[in-house]
Design a protein around this motif. Sequence first.
Motif, short mmCIF file in Angstrom:
data_model
loop_
_atom_site.label_atom_id
_atom_site.label_comp_id
_atom_site.label_asym_id
_atom_site.label_seq_id
_atom_site.Cartn_x
_atom_site.Cartn_y
_atom_site.Cartn_z
N LYS A 131 3.74 4.78 -5.14
CA LYS A 131 4.11 3.41 -4.80
C LYS A 131 2.88 2.56 -4.51
CE LYS A 131 8.27 4.57 -5.48
NZ LYS A 131 8.85 4.22 -6.80
N ASN A 179 -0.68 0.73 -12.15
CA ASN A 179 0.07 1.91 -11.74
C ASN A 179 0.95 2.38 -12.91
OD1 ASN A 179 1.51 3.93 -10.53
ND2 ASN A 179 2.41 2.67 -8.92
N SER A 228 4.52 4.78 -11.32
CA SER A 228 5.39 4.20 -10.30
C SER A 228 6.62 5.05 -10.02
CB SER A 228 5.82 2.79 -10.72
OG SER A 228 6.47 2.80 -11.98
N TYR A 260 0.88 -3.74 -11.47
CA TYR A 260 1.77 -3.39 -10.35
C TYR A 260 1.79 -4.50 -9.29
CZ TYR A 260 4.29 -0.01 -7.42
OH TYR A 260 5.24 0.65 -6.68
#
Length: 223
Positions: A116, A109, A112, A103
């Motif tokens: 965030k 991540n 997503s 990410y």
Amino acid sequence: MTKPEIISWLLEGDPSIRWQVQRDLLNARPAKYELERRKIAKEGWGKRLLDLQDSSGLWGGGIYGPKWISTTYTMLTLRLLGLQTNHPQAKQACKIFLDEGFYTDGGINFFSYSLKYSETCVTSMILALLAYFRYPDERIHAIASFVVGEQMSDGGWNCESPKGATHSSFHTTIQRWRDYMNMSVSSRKRKSKSAKSAPVDMNSCWRIACTNRTAQARSSTQR
């Protein structure tokens, strides 16, 4: 001292048990227990798990979910069994972790679509897997830096810190140190950064293990 009958019973088990018994209980030579370790991919629990990987490189149809049978948790299990670090099926999964999860903040991540930011615990698990299976990718250094950067002021970690947690979680901290140390062992030939933590003492363990409310209640009873 371990009883001989217990050793014999353990040696009747899966290759993933036998090689660790030879290494940790019988002090066998590396050439002997590594020969046993190589059998993990060819028979028993390890082979059964490897056979369940699909052609895309996934287990359970997903990277992190369904939980316990997905790629992440299957890889964690294979690591615990002792699958050899150069196994091509594991390398394939490592590539997926990075290509699908790396990410913008330097962590991992897989969510997503709803988060965030990278989740500390998931990032640490993936870091440990990438290090154990010695996946050659420069992004691993960014992931390690992300995990170290998530350390809280009391010396520990908490996966809930992005949601406002003000103290570390004992469980999260132990898991993160285990993952980080696994990375350090796997990368011992390379110079690595150390976490910015003071020496751990019993008072630190107490602060990390307790919630704010519990700690406040304990303090009030001692006045």
